[in-house]
Motif scaffolding. Sequence first.
Motif, PDB file in Angstrom:
ATOM      1  N   ILE A 264      13.110  -6.815 -15.299  1.00  0.00           N
ATOM      2  CA  ILE A 264      14.018  -7.639 -16.096  1.00  0.00           C
ATOM      3  C   ILE A 264      14.311  -6.976 -17.441  1.00  0.00           C
ATOM      4  O   ILE A 264      13.481  -6.266 -18.016  1.00  0.00           O
ATOM      5  N   ALA A 268      16.798 -10.894 -20.360  1.00  0.00           N
ATOM      6  CA  ALA A 268      16.172 -11.739 -19.339  1.00  0.00           C
ATOM      7  C   ALA A 268      14.781 -12.173 -19.769  1.00  0.00           C
ATOM      8  O   ALA A 268      14.321 -13.257 -19.397  1.00  0.00           O
ATOM      9  N   GLN A 269      14.119 -11.348 -20.546  1.00  0.00           N
ATOM     10  CA  GLN A 269      12.793 -11.726 -21.043  1.00  0.00           C
ATOM     11  C   GLN A 269      12.880 -12.949 -21.955  1.00  0.00           C
ATOM     12  O   GLN A 269      11.952 -13.756 -22.021  1.00  0.00           O
ATOM     13  N   LEU A 271      15.321 -15.210 -21.537  1.00  0.00           N
ATOM     14  CA  LEU A 271      15.818 -16.296 -20.701  1.00  0.00           C
ATOM     15  C   LEU A 271      14.754 -16.860 -19.768  1.00  0.00           C
ATOM     16  O   LEU A 271      14.826 -18.033 -19.380  1.00  0.00           O
ATOM     17  N   LEU A 272      13.779 -16.046 -19.406  1.00  0.00           N
ATOM     18  CA  LEU A 272      12.823 -16.443 -18.368  1.00  0.00           C
ATOM     19  C   LEU A 272      12.116 -17.773 -18.680  1.00  0.00           C
ATOM     20  O   LEU A 272      12.069 -18.663 -17.815  1.00  0.00           O
ATOM     21  N   GLN A 275      14.677 -20.718 -18.273  1.00  0.00           N
ATOM     22  CA  GLN A 275      15.202 -20.993 -16.937  1.00  0.00           C
ATOM     23  C   GLN A 275      14.117 -21.297 -15.913  1.00  0.00           C
ATOM     24  O   GLN A 275      14.388 -21.969 -14.915  1.00  0.00           O
ATOM     25  N   GLY A 280       7.853 -18.929 -15.826  1.00  0.00           N
ATOM     26  CA  GLY A 280       8.454 -17.797 -16.507  1.00  0.00           C
ATOM     27  C   GLY A 280       7.619 -17.340 -17.684  1.00  0.00           C
ATOM     28  O   GLY A 280       7.484 -16.130 -17.933  1.00  0.00           O
ATOM     29  N   LEU A 312      17.114 -16.843  -8.755  1.00  0.00           N
ATOM     30  CA  LEU A 312      17.111 -15.491  -9.325  1.00  0.00           C
ATOM     31  C   LEU A 312      18.513 -15.009  -9.660  1.00  0.00           C
ATOM     32  O   LEU A 312      18.703 -14.204 -10.583  1.00  0.00           O
ATOM     33  N   ARG A 314      20.618 -16.605 -11.128  1.00  0.00           N
ATOM     34  CA  ARG A 314      20.960 -17.114 -12.456  1.00  0.00           C
ATOM     35  C   ARG A 314      20.714 -16.059 -13.529  1.00  0.00           C
ATOM     36  O   ARG A 314      21.272 -16.133 -14.621  1.00  0.00           O
ATOM     37  N   LEU A 315      19.881 -15.071 -13.233  1.00  0.00           N
ATOM     38  CA  LEU A 315      19.639 -13.993 -14.187  1.00  0.00           C
ATOM     39  C   LEU A 315      20.728 -12.923 -14.123  1.00  0.00           C
ATOM     40  O   LEU A 315      20.742 -12.005 -14.960  1.00  0.00           O
ATOM     41  N   GLU A 318      20.880  -9.100 -15.362  1.00  0.00           N
ATOM     42  CA  GLU A 318      19.752  -8.851 -16.256  1.00  0.00           C
ATOM     43  C   GLU A 318      18.438  -8.706 -15.513  1.00  0.00           C
ATOM     44  O   GLU A 318      17.383  -8.594 -16.142  1.00  0.00           O
ATOM     45  N   ALA A 319      18.471  -8.730 -14.167  1.00  0.00           N
ATOM     46  CA  ALA A 319      17.233  -8.637 -13.396  1.00  0.00           C
ATOM     47  C   ALA A 319      17.482  -7.900 -12.096  1.00  0.00           C
ATOM     48  O   ALA A 319      18.602  -7.907 -11.555  1.00  0.00           O
TER      49      ALA A 319
END
Length: 348
Positions: A264, A268-269, A271-272, A275, A280, A312, A314-315, A318-319
């Motif tokens: 990620i 994303a880090q 966002l985790l 979300q 996360g 997943l 949704r990322l 970014e992932a």
Amino acid sequence: MRADRLLSLLLLLQNRGRMTAPELAAELEVSVRTVYRDIEALGASGVPVCAERGPAGGYRLMDGYRTRLTGLTDAEAGSLFLAGAPGAARELGLGAVLATAQLKLQAALPAELAERSRRIQDRFHLDAPAWFRDAEPVPHLASVARAVWEQHVLRVRYRRWNGQVYPGPDAREPGRRLCPLGIVLKGGIWYLVAVAAEEDEDEGEAAARTFGASRTYRIARFLAVETSGETFERPDGFDLAACWEESSQRLEAALHQGTARLRISPRAQRLLPMQFGAAGTRALESAGPPDHEGWVQVEMPVEAQAVAVSDLLRLATEAEVLGPPELRRAVGEAVAVLAERYAAVPSP
């Protein structure tokens, strides 16, 4: 009803000092004209209420006067556990009772402690519902809560998560019989913890000592609720908080059916946790070292493959799913379908 309102008005003046008629009307949820009548009634009963005219005027009690009518009723005492959650108290039908109980407590406190309690109330507020989600309508909440307080068996019709109605689509069916043990407010959603009321072969009543495992019901999904008139005895040693914790852990274990290995980006880090919640956050805590672009590898529990793919995605870009292979392949197939769909020019 009017006697309770007069006491509330008296306690407001004692606790807060000078207040205008519109301020009193707002607190008591009545008209200004009703406040005028209540002030006259207090004066006629011997309470020394002083009226001060002008822009800075209002009503106040004569200096040195304090009432001692501060005893709590059973309902008011029972409502105090919701003192930090006024919204929840209103939904349970205890809003006015809680307000009166708080006024009585403030009136009974020494002046210094009463002022401290007011400062705390002014500076801290609990807003239980989650962001970006409207509160669910819970028309049967008050009935369910009353059955919990009074230990009455409930007959209910319930809509399951998949849309099926239990015990069936026929509204003439009597409904499932539940012994309601407690209510939980989680993330703005109300739940009932209950056990099925088993039939006694001899008397046909709710068995007092034969309880199965408790189950959790989302109160907004109750289609019909009826109090049967039967009472039940709570299981010895039942602990609502411990029961809810165990149920939550079982649900989490049932939902998380696998572990995804992800790479990620720095975005994303951030966002985790938003979300994926606690899962996360825990994944980030055990993340590997960042590479030259700042990307890290994490392992995170996921639900069934179809749900995991949707989550997943949704990322977005970014992932990258590194494993397991079947999940990586499923995400890749979903991305390929999206790429083909968006490559086509939409018809006008």
